[in-house]
Design a protein around this motif. Structure first.
Motif, mmCIF file in Angstrom:
data_model
loop_
_atom_site.group_PDB
_atom_site.id
_atom_site.type_symbol
_atom_site.label_atom_id
_atom_site.label_comp_id
_atom_site.label_asym_id
_atom_site.label_seq_id
_atom_site.Cartn_x
_atom_site.Cartn_y
_atom_site.Cartn_z
ATOM 1 N N LYS A 7 -45.717 4.724 13.441
ATOM 2 C CA LYS A 7 -44.669 5.317 13.029
ATOM 3 C C LYS A 7 -45.119 7.212 13.919
ATOM 4 C CE LYS A 7 -42.972 3.048 9.093
ATOM 5 N NZ LYS A 7 -42.430 2.919 7.809
ATOM 6 N N PRO A 8 -43.758 7.218 14.195
ATOM 7 C CA PRO A 8 -43.915 9.431 14.683
ATOM 8 C C PRO A 8 -45.036 10.099 13.180
ATOM 9 C CG PRO A 8 -41.837 8.488 14.842
ATOM 10 C CD PRO A 8 -42.711 7.771 14.419
ATOM 11 N N TYR A 9 -46.196 10.267 13.600
ATOM 12 C CA TYR A 9 -47.211 11.443 12.394
ATOM 13 C C TYR A 9 -47.620 12.473 12.403
ATOM 14 C CZ TYR A 9 -50.570 9.882 15.642
ATOM 15 O OH TYR A 9 -51.856 9.696 16.763
ATOM 16 N N PHE A 12 -41.716 16.001 3.341
ATOM 17 C CA PHE A 12 -41.268 16.562 4.848
ATOM 18 C C PHE A 12 -41.137 15.617 5.059
ATOM 19 C CE2 PHE A 12 -42.056 16.987 9.273
ATOM 20 C CZ PHE A 12 -41.639 18.408 9.861
ATOM 21 N N GLY A 13 -40.803 14.720 4.633
ATOM 22 C CA GLY A 13 -40.349 13.063 5.151
ATOM 23 C C GLY A 13 -41.133 12.459 6.993
ATOM 24 N N LEU A 59 -45.882 25.426 3.709
ATOM 25 C CA LEU A 59 -46.374 24.458 5.321
ATOM 26 C C LEU A 59 -44.935 23.544 6.112
ATOM 27 C CD1 LEU A 59 -49.698 22.423 5.218
ATOM 28 C CD2 LEU A 59 -48.976 24.295 6.878
ATOM 29 N N SER A 60 -44.151 23.527 4.567
ATOM 30 C CA SER A 60 -43.023 22.526 4.944
ATOM 31 C C SER A 60 -42.124 23.430 6.668
ATOM 32 C CB SER A 60 -42.339 22.143 3.777
ATOM 33 O OG SER A 60 -43.369 21.505 3.598
ATOM 34 N N ASP A 61 -41.629 24.421 6.318
ATOM 35 C CA ASP A 61 -40.898 25.446 6.609
ATOM 36 C C ASP A 61 -40.718 26.070 8.003
ATOM 37 O OD1 ASP A 61 -38.172 27.059 7.020
ATOM 38 O OD2 ASP A 61 -39.873 28.027 7.857
ATOM 39 N N PRO A 62 -42.691 26.632 8.641
ATOM 40 C CA PRO A 62 -43.465 26.357 9.550
ATOM 41 C C PRO A 62 -43.364 25.319 10.710
ATOM 42 C CG PRO A 62 -44.792 27.083 8.395
ATOM 43 C CD PRO A 62 -43.780 26.688 7.710
ATOM 44 N N LEU A 63 -43.072 24.048 9.844
ATOM 45 C CA LEU A 63 -43.741 22.187 10.491
ATOM 46 C C LEU A 63 -42.557 22.123 11.420
ATOM 47 C CD1 LEU A 63 -45.603 20.255 11.320
ATOM 48 C CD2 LEU A 63 -46.022 19.105 9.399
ATOM 49 N N LEU A 69 -41.632 21.967 15.106
ATOM 50 C CA LEU A 69 -40.694 20.292 15.677
ATOM 51 C C LEU A 69 -39.257 20.584 15.448
ATOM 52 C CD1 LEU A 69 -43.306 17.970 13.342
ATOM 53 C CD2 LEU A 69 -43.113 18.996 16.193
ATOM 54 N N GLY A 70 -38.487 21.600 15.195
ATOM 55 C CA GLY A 70 -37.206 21.652 15.576
ATOM 56 C C GLY A 70 -36.354 20.995 14.281
ATOM 57 N N LEU A 71 -36.998 20.102 13.290
ATOM 58 C CA LEU A 71 -36.233 19.834 12.430
ATOM 59 C C LEU A 71 -35.564 19.554 11.399
ATOM 60 C CD1 LEU A 71 -39.355 16.908 12.506
ATOM 61 C CD2 LEU A 71 -37.158 16.911 13.677
ATOM 62 N N SER A 72 -34.737 19.422 10.278
ATOM 63 C CA SER A 72 -34.186 20.073 9.340
ATOM 64 C C SER A 72 -35.549 19.582 7.598
ATOM 65 C CB SER A 72 -33.160 19.934 9.019
ATOM 66 O OG SER A 72 -32.736 20.317 10.011
ATOM 67 N N LEU A 73 -35.480 20.005 7.422
ATOM 68 C CA LEU A 73 -36.269 19.747 5.815
ATOM 69 C C LEU A 73 -35.590 18.202 5.603
ATOM 70 C CD1 LEU A 73 -38.144 22.332 4.450
ATOM 71 C CD2 LEU A 73 -39.349 20.557 5.675
ATOM 72 N N MET A 74 -35.777 17.481 4.505
ATOM 73 C CA MET A 74 -34.868 16.378 3.989
ATOM 74 C C MET A 74 -35.000 16.961 3.105
ATOM 75 S SD MET A 74 -37.611 13.370 4.988
ATOM 76 C CE MET A 74 -36.290 11.978 3.350
#
Length: 280
Positions: free
Chosen positions: A34-36, A62-63, A267-271, A275-280
């Motif tokens: 899976k993506p990791y 982060f999910g 770490l969650s927000d900068p990560l 990656l251009g993702l939205s937090l769960m």
């Protein structure tokens, strides 16, 4: 099992072997199909005495699967020597590289073991000439040697410190260049890189990552996509640990449960932005 029951019974690190050298890592073993996110570093990333180290809590927050390849006492060369692990870090969507100590990197004055970076392997003729009055065969661990050298001569220790700085920077640059994926350089500590005592051997043991200061971080930052700095409050630093069979003073050198939790949140927000993702 809740925290209090774990505190009473001790930790199960669920360790497994993986990589070219079949190195032991903390479980659970990640599913790399899976993506990791790859997470590497030393004891603080491994999560010694912590029920849930920051990579586990980051995964929950982060999910994404977060592979914890932190290793107690590891320096940058530990990861550079394992091509399987380096490739896995490059194949990750991103890699969080926790800052590791400078004393556990081989240099022109002394060398450490490939897989046990805390242990002293050899000292060079150059170091023997610098400290002719020291019997080096008495030392098994690098930190004990450094304390002794500093006590013998602070002036001569400046040569040792400079060599550690240069070797650390060279290996960390190499590591961050070899990992071909977006990278976060992560400072995780209960003390600031600006603290002037960081380079004092008798104190550095209590100030992870040892022998690394702001000037060294500033030189390394251009090699990372993002730099994240977590310095625990006094309250977080005094949070609970799970010493198990070890005395509390040993566990105190490692981050508390609260520190791991706060680090994952930070770490969650900068990560997600990386990656251009939205937090769960």
């Amino acid at each position: 099992m809740n925290f209090q029951s774990v505190l009473a019974t001790g930790l199960n690190y669920r360790e497994y072997r993986w990589g070219r050298s079949r190195q032991v890592f903390r479980g659970p073993k990640p599913n790399l199909k899976k993506p990791y996110i790859a997470c590497i570093g030393g004891s603080e990333t491994y999560g010694r005495f912590a029920q849930e180290p920051w990579p586990v809590q980051l995964e929950d927050h982060f999910g994404h699967v977060c592979a914890n390849w932190g290793t107690p006492g590891a320096g940058a060369s530990f990861f550079l020597k394992d091509p399987v692990l380096l490739e896995a870090c490059s194949n990750a969507r991103a890699c969080v590289i926790a800052v590791m100590g400078a004393h556990v990197v081989s240099n022109r004055l002394y060398s450490v073991y490939t897989r046990r970076n805390l242990r002293l392997r050899t000292v060079s003729p150059m170091l023997q000439a610098l400290y002719p009055e020291v019997e080096f065969s008495q030392f098994r661990f690098v930190h004990n040697m450094l304390i002794a050298l500093h006590r013998v001569s602070e002036d001569r220790f400046a040569v040792v410190e400079l060599e550690m700085r240069q070797a650390w920077l060279a290996r960390m640059r190499e590591l961050m260049t070899d990992i071909e994926t977006p990278k976060i350089l992560f400072w995780f500590s209960d003390s600031s890189p600006d603290d002037p005592d960081r380079m004092q051997p008798s104190i550095a043991r209590e100030m992870a990552p040892p022998f690394v200061d702001r000037a060294m971080i500033d030189e390394l930052r251009p090699y990372a996509d993002i730099y994240v700095e977590y310095v625990a409050s006094a309250e977080a630093a005094d949070g609970p640990r799970i010493p198990g069979l070890k005395p509390p003073r040993v566990a105190r050198r490692c981050p508390s449960h609260v520190m791991h939790y706060e680090a994952a949140q930070l770490l969650s927000d900068p990560l997600s932005r990386l990656l251009g993702l939205s937090l769960m």
